[in-house]
Scaffold this active site. Sequence first.
Site, PDB file in Angstrom:
ATOM      1  CG  ASN A 196      -2.136  -0.906   1.039  1.00 58.43           C
ATOM      2  OD1 ASN A 196      -2.605  -1.122  -0.082  1.00 58.43           O
ATOM      3  ND2 ASN A 196      -2.636  -1.445   2.127  1.00 58.43           N
TER       4      ASN A 196
ATOM      5  CG  HIS B 240      -4.672   2.561   0.511  1.00 58.91           C
ATOM      6  ND1 HIS B 240      -4.663   1.636   1.523  1.00 58.91           N
ATOM      7  CD2 HIS B 240      -4.001   3.639   0.982  1.00 58.91           C
ATOM      8  CE1 HIS B 240      -4.036   2.128   2.580  1.00 58.91           C
ATOM      9  NE2 HIS B 240      -3.621   3.347   2.275  1.00 58.91           N
TER      10      HIS B 240
ATOM     11  CD  GLU C  87      -2.943  -7.244   6.160  1.00 61.47           C
ATOM     12  OE1 GLU C  87      -1.961  -7.088   6.906  1.00 61.47           O
ATOM     13  OE2 GLU C  87      -3.913  -6.475   6.139  1.00 61.47           O
TER      14      GLU C  87
END
Length: 291
Positions: free
Chosen positions: A177, A182, A212
């Site tokens: 990220n 993102h 995640e």
Amino acid sequence: MAETMPPGPVAAPLPAPAAVSACLVVMYGPDIGRRVALERATFTIGRSSQSDLCIDQESVSRTHARIVYRDGAHCIEDLGSTNGTHVNDVAVTALLALAHGMQIKVGSSILKFISGDHLETSYHEEIYRLMTTDALTQTWNRRYLNEALERELNRSARYDRPLSLITFDIDHFKKVNDAYGHVAGDAVLRQLAGAIKSKLRQQDVLARTGGEEFCILLPEVPLESARVIAEKIRGIAERTLTRHDDQEIRCTISVGVAAFDAAIGTVDLLYQAADARLYEAKNGGRNRCSG
């Protein structure tokens, strides 16, 4: 003879409402579950408060996209946004006609286009689906997994049948990220989930349980077989390549495996056992399985 008054200025006609009932449902992002009717011939989406649908995210441009009703269809076009508009994961480069069920990605938000005579029924069906599905990855969510785990654990205990649980998460996902943004991170999650889901059986339950983090419920699978499956999905993740904005992103996962037995008699204990093995894999160097 009465004097004839000159005609006054003719007011510009208001935009005609769309002839076909249609709406957008927010599947992922702020205001999840919100329904927005497409009642105007032109409907704008963007970060600006003047947009018909305002999405206040940095990844959304002030005037991001527009839906117009033309030739009997709702069509979407990108308005030169920074991060683009995607329909069913394909970038919109020209005016595109929308069909019922198509998914529109604007920034980090996902909208579903619903149209037709059974709009209300379709909307409530979509709300139920939102309650049990992770919209970003199209896997099940934690709520559905909990229900499935309770059901399968009771069945395993009653009939003395094997049951295994795999937990995994993406290694160093924060770095993805930070390095790529993102939107790219979302693409990694979708691609990885899709690659793994395609290799599972119909009765297996793949669920996203955190940012995640994922779980796979494996009915009728003993621990030894679950270990083999865990190693296979670790290999799938290692080989999966995500392309985003001309960049190639590769990730690995750490995997924990546990199985239902006499010492693990509840859903919580099974979760805890699998999580403990996951942290063993992470502490052991990541990109590995433990259990």
